[in-house]
Design an enzyme around this catalytic site. Sequence first.
Site, PDB file in Angstrom:
ATOM      1  CG  ASP A   1      48.023  30.457  60.359  1.00 34.51           C
ATOM      2  OD1 ASP A   1      47.211  29.512  60.300  1.00 34.51           O
ATOM      3  OD2 ASP A   1      47.688  31.651  60.304  1.00 34.51           O
TER       4      ASP A   1
ATOM      5  CG  ASP B   1      43.052  31.083  56.482  1.00 32.20           C
ATOM      6  OD1 ASP B   1      43.373  31.122  55.281  1.00 32.20           O
ATOM      7  OD2 ASP B   1      42.184  30.306  56.924  1.00 32.20           O
TER       8      ASP B   1
END
Length: 250
Positions: A13, A15
């Site tokens: 991922d 963020d």
Amino acid sequence: MAFTRKYDHLFFDLDNTLWDFDANAKITMQQTVTELKLGSQVEDFEEFYAFYEKVNSGLWKAFQRQEIRKPELIKKRFADTLSHFNIKGIDPVTMNELYLDIMPEQKTLVDGAIDLLEYLKASNYHLHIISNGFKKVQTRKLKSSGLEPYFDQVFVSEEAEAPKPDVRIFRHALSNCNASKKKSLMIGDSFETDIIGAYNFGIDQLYFEKEQVGPILNGGDLDKNQKNNTHASFLPTYSMKCLSNVKSIL
């Protein structure tokens, strides 16, 4: 006997796993308010930003559930915030465009991100991004923050037309990387999108749980009460507090 490692493809991922969204988003909002000359109408920035965060979070959850589309999200998050504070003379779409133009230029990373990526790249892992968000914004974040050279491929929900935790974005990513489920690991900070999504698709997961004392492997260090307090009816394959701990399993 030659060592056979468990994973070949690592899917991150972006963020709040590598790129510090919380810190960067707040700086971005401060700059946006300044550039739009809203200081006289935003009497308490902390209150203004806290309300925006609540609205934005709710809309992103609705977007991930595919209850709303991108145009509604990007307009409503600022329209609702401006309306709540009775701020006049600002078009919410224009404010959103400025916000999204400033945000990708922020460079604050999660502690240990570069050190981990250097280690993984030197160890010849195939590194990829799976991110919910808008492709143009996420691509610029990777470039401006110096993360781009570490990744082979970047998969964004806007382009895949399926936000995490929808299994279609994971299927799309693994198919394009020619990666097997058995040799793939998803690493992310959101239990609801990264971990549940990867679990439902059938690949191992590493939950970057910043508040937890880690690492915990396969729930082995959890007592009965802790297991009852987990987010779902399963435990992630791994759970760690610091990115530096990821090296211990790779």
